[in-house]
Write a protein that holds these residues in place. Structure first.
Motif, mmCIF file in Angstrom:
data_model
loop_
_atom_site.group_PDB
_atom_site.id
_atom_site.type_symbol
_atom_site.label_atom_id
_atom_site.label_comp_id
_atom_site.label_asym_id
_atom_site.label_seq_id
_atom_site.Cartn_x
_atom_site.Cartn_y
_atom_site.Cartn_z
ATOM 1 N N VAL A 235 -6.634 -2.799 2.205
ATOM 2 C CA VAL A 235 -7.284 -3.799 3.054
ATOM 3 C C VAL A 235 -8.619 -4.217 2.451
ATOM 4 O O VAL A 235 -8.958 -5.415 2.404
ATOM 5 C CB VAL A 235 -7.461 -3.263 4.483
ATOM 6 N N ASN A 236 -9.364 -3.256 1.954
ATOM 7 C CA ASN A 236 -10.655 -3.580 1.340
ATOM 8 C C ASN A 236 -10.499 -4.469 0.120
ATOM 9 O O ASN A 236 -11.397 -5.243 -0.214
ATOM 10 C CB ASN A 236 -11.391 -2.290 0.942
ATOM 11 N N ARG A 237 -9.358 -4.381 -0.544
ATOM 12 C CA ARG A 237 -9.108 -5.185 -1.737
ATOM 13 C C ARG A 237 -8.379 -6.486 -1.427
ATOM 14 O O ARG A 237 -7.972 -7.202 -2.336
ATOM 15 C CB ARG A 237 -8.339 -4.361 -2.772
ATOM 16 N N GLY A 238 -8.152 -6.767 -0.151
ATOM 17 C CA GLY A 238 -7.670 -8.089 0.228
ATOM 18 C C GLY A 238 -6.205 -8.205 0.575
ATOM 19 O O GLY A 238 -5.727 -9.302 0.863
ATOM 20 N N GLU B 162 -6.573 1.893 3.732
ATOM 21 C CA GLU B 162 -7.912 1.316 3.830
ATOM 22 C C GLU B 162 -8.331 0.656 2.521
ATOM 23 O O GLU B 162 -8.952 -0.412 2.515
ATOM 24 C CB GLU B 162 -8.910 2.398 4.242
ATOM 25 N N GLU B 163 -7.976 1.276 1.401
ATOM 26 C CA GLU B 163 -8.315 0.703 0.103
ATOM 27 C C GLU B 163 -7.622 -0.632 -0.111
ATOM 28 O O GLU B 163 -8.216 -1.594 -0.632
ATOM 29 C CB GLU B 163 -7.929 1.681 -1.011
ATOM 30 N N ARG C 171 -6.372 1.066 -7.394
ATOM 31 C CA ARG C 171 -7.792 1.168 -7.764
ATOM 32 C C ARG C 171 -8.041 0.712 -9.196
ATOM 33 O O ARG C 171 -9.141 0.886 -9.734
ATOM 34 C CB ARG C 171 -8.254 2.605 -7.555
ATOM 35 N N MET D 32 -7.057 1.821 12.363
ATOM 36 C CA MET D 32 -6.767 0.515 11.769
ATOM 37 C C MET D 32 -6.158 -0.405 12.815
ATOM 38 O O MET D 32 -5.420 0.044 13.697
ATOM 39 C CB MET D 32 -5.811 0.693 10.584
ATOM 40 N N THR E 130 -1.625 -4.604 11.011
ATOM 41 C CA THR E 130 -2.055 -4.652 9.610
ATOM 42 C C THR E 130 -0.905 -4.301 8.681
ATOM 43 O O THR E 130 -0.724 -4.920 7.631
ATOM 44 C CB THR E 130 -3.227 -3.683 9.375
#
Length: 559
Positions: A222-225, A219-220, A159, A257, A261
């Motif tokens: 994946v959200n960040r690429g 999840e974080e 983060r 998910m 992944t």
């Protein structure tokens, strides 16, 4: 299921289905000290997930560990390893492939590795590398504080909240470029985390490390690429890889998910696994990101698994290079296997540390790094490991000059044909010397002493030594005493001689160390491992109780 329990879990954003929280957490206890950091990482929701993982998979884990014992008994009788006849169809089927490289894992030419303390995390992510392998295993001593704070450090780094100040020095993540992709190495299947119990037994350390990192960050990421990516250590069979794949599927299903992944790179660092490379990739194929040459653990495994066989006695550690027959065969087979299946074939570690006060010695050490990395890239590896940020520029220079593409999976190495005899060819020129014995003792004692103080990697003679190199050291000593070898100087290596040198080295190291050192404690444990008699499966298991900090039980329901 109470309304409050349902709401709490749904608000956490996790799709867990019909789970009764109180029922799951019954007889789940935390024995490590609790503070705000622990509760941030080991939340009630995360603990439910860990308990589900443990109850689902621990029986299989223990059965697979027992399978190792049975196989060892066969090797102790003089039997050798071979490719498995029952999985011949997997090896000979050329149609199947592993998963294509995931986001952030296409180019892995230089990977830095190291423990998960906050300073290392910042320095590694600021290094000029493509990925950072954050290590909960061989370069980490698994104290409760190390495990929890390591998870917290990675949580914050993902983060970009990991900056901190130590004294007058500030540690901040770079903002001028994309940071390296994070890959986490969980502990091996053989280890337990004794600070958390489920139904009266310690939780699997593998599931603890994986579960906390995945639950808190998947999840974080994946959200960040990128995604939840892992290095998987110490496996000895494709069935152990199948277990990891089952764990991955349950974890992804648990939070809703997409399967596939998660990605896992398997360290081929045991001799049994070398005979099952195709099968290991096959079991993980939807989650596979390739194999890695874990060179020092591999040498350790060869000695350990064939320790009763006099045909497998090796000379001084310095003579067991990557070009000796059994190591060369291992590398070639790994690259050919990976590229035939469309996954990365990662090279091994450069453990050198820059020698700042001796330019000539430093240049010689760096030349050895260049030669090693050139050998790797020419062989067909897609990337390599370094232990120190200063080595990244050397690895980059060599790989950039010889690998203009993001990887070289197109280098199929179809010229390679490796037999079982090649993997077991112990024709290694070299001698056993007193200097080699003392070097092994220094490395083993130095590593164990640091580990007992909670430090998992130790600089010794400008090399970063970790559990793998300590294991090679003690296993060679055990092997030499067991088979009654003689040194180049003509001295028979027996129990008395080994213990005499051990105590000399321990006393010498203790004199030059600061107050509060643990060299005599390390020597006490080491003494039982160098006489050709008792042999612990792993030093880390042998020492683990010395660094546990078990406190009064806290029921997980009270987290």
């Amino acid at each position: 299921m109470s309304h409050s329990a349902t709401s709490t879990l749904r608000e956490a954003g996790h799709n867990i289905g019909p789970v009764n929280v109180d029922q799951v957490l019954h007889d789940v206890n935390i024995l490590g000290p609790l503070d705000d950091n622990t509760r941030k990482i080991l939340s009630k929701e995360a603990t439910v997930f860990l308990a589900v993982l443990h109850r689902t998979f621990n029986a299989t884990r223990k059965a697979l560990l027992q399978r190792r014992v049975v196989r060892q008994a066969e090797l102790d009788k003089g039997n050798l390893l071979d490719f498995l006849p029952e999985t011949k169809h997997v090896r000979e089927n050329s149609a199947w492939r592993g998963a294509p490289p995931a986001p952030g894992l296409v180019d892995r030419r230089t990977e830095i590795t190291g423990p998960t303390d906050r300073k290392m995390v910042v320095n590694a992510l600021n290094a000029d590398v493509w990925t950072y392998m954050a290590d909960f295993e061989d370069s980490n001593a698994p104290t409760w504080d190390n495990m929890i704070n390591g998870q917290l450090n990675l949580h914050d780094a993902i983060r970009k909240q990991v900056d901190f100040k130590q004294g007058e020095k500030e540690y901040k993540l770079r903002t001028d470029r994309v940071l390296p992709t994070l890959i986490t190495r969980a502990r091996g299947w053989h280890l337990e985390e004794k600070h958390m119990t489920v139904d009266g037994e310690p939780i699997s350390a593998s599931l603890f490390d994986f579960g906390l990192y995945f639950f808190n960050n998947a999840e974080e990421l994946v959200n960040r690429g990128t995604g939840p990516y892992f290095y998987l250590p110490k496996m000895e069979s494709h069935l152990e890889a199948r277990l990891w794949n089952d764990v991955f599927n349950l974890a992804q299903d648990y939070i809703g998910m997409r399967r596939g992944t998660i990605r896992g790179t398997v360290l081929i660092e045991t001799i049994p696994a070398a005979f099952e490379m195709d099968e290991i990739i096959y079991e993980l194929r939807d989650h596979s990101s390739g194999l890695n040459c874990g060179r020092w653990d591999y040498i350790f495994s060869v000695i350990k698994r064939f320790r009763q066989n006099p045909a497998f006695v090796l000379p001084d550690r310095s003579a067991v290079t990557m070009t000796v027959p059994f190591m060369d065969a291992y590398v070639k087979l790994l690259i050919r296997t990976c590229h035939a299946r469309g996954v990365h074939a990662m090279g091994g570690m450069a453990a050198q540390i820059p020698i700042k006060n001796d330019p000539a010695a430093n240049e010689k050490a760096m030349d050895s790094v260049r030669a090693d990395k050139l050998r790797e890239v020419k062989a067909g590896h897609d990337g390599t490991w370094v232990a120190h940020p200063a080595l990244a520029s050397i690895a980059n220079e060599i790989f950039n000059a010889n690998m203009p593409t993001p990887n070289q999976m197109h280098v199929r190495r179809e010229d390679v044909s490796v037999t079982a005899q090649d993997l077991l060819n112990m024709n290694v020129p070299g001698s056993i010397t007193e200097a080699g014995i003392r070097k092994n003792l220094n490395i083993g004692l130095g590593y164990m002493e640091g580990w007992l103080r909670g430090v998992g990697c130790v600089p010794i003679n400008y090399l970063m030594e970790d559990a793998a190199t300590a294991e090679v050291s003690r296993s060679q000593l055990w092997q030499w005493v067991k088979h009654g070898v003689s040194t180049q100087e003509g001295v028979k290596v027996d129990k008395g001689y080994a213990l005499k040198l051990l105590h000399e080295q321990a006393d010498e190291l203790e004199k030059s160390a600061g107050k509060g050192n643990k060299f005599q404690v390390a020597a006490k444990y080491f003494a039982g491992q160098v006489t050709g008699e008792e042999y612990a499966e792993f030093l880390t298991s042998l020492l683990y109780n010395e660094i546990t900090n078990v406190s009064e039980k806290t029921p997980a329901a009270k987290l």
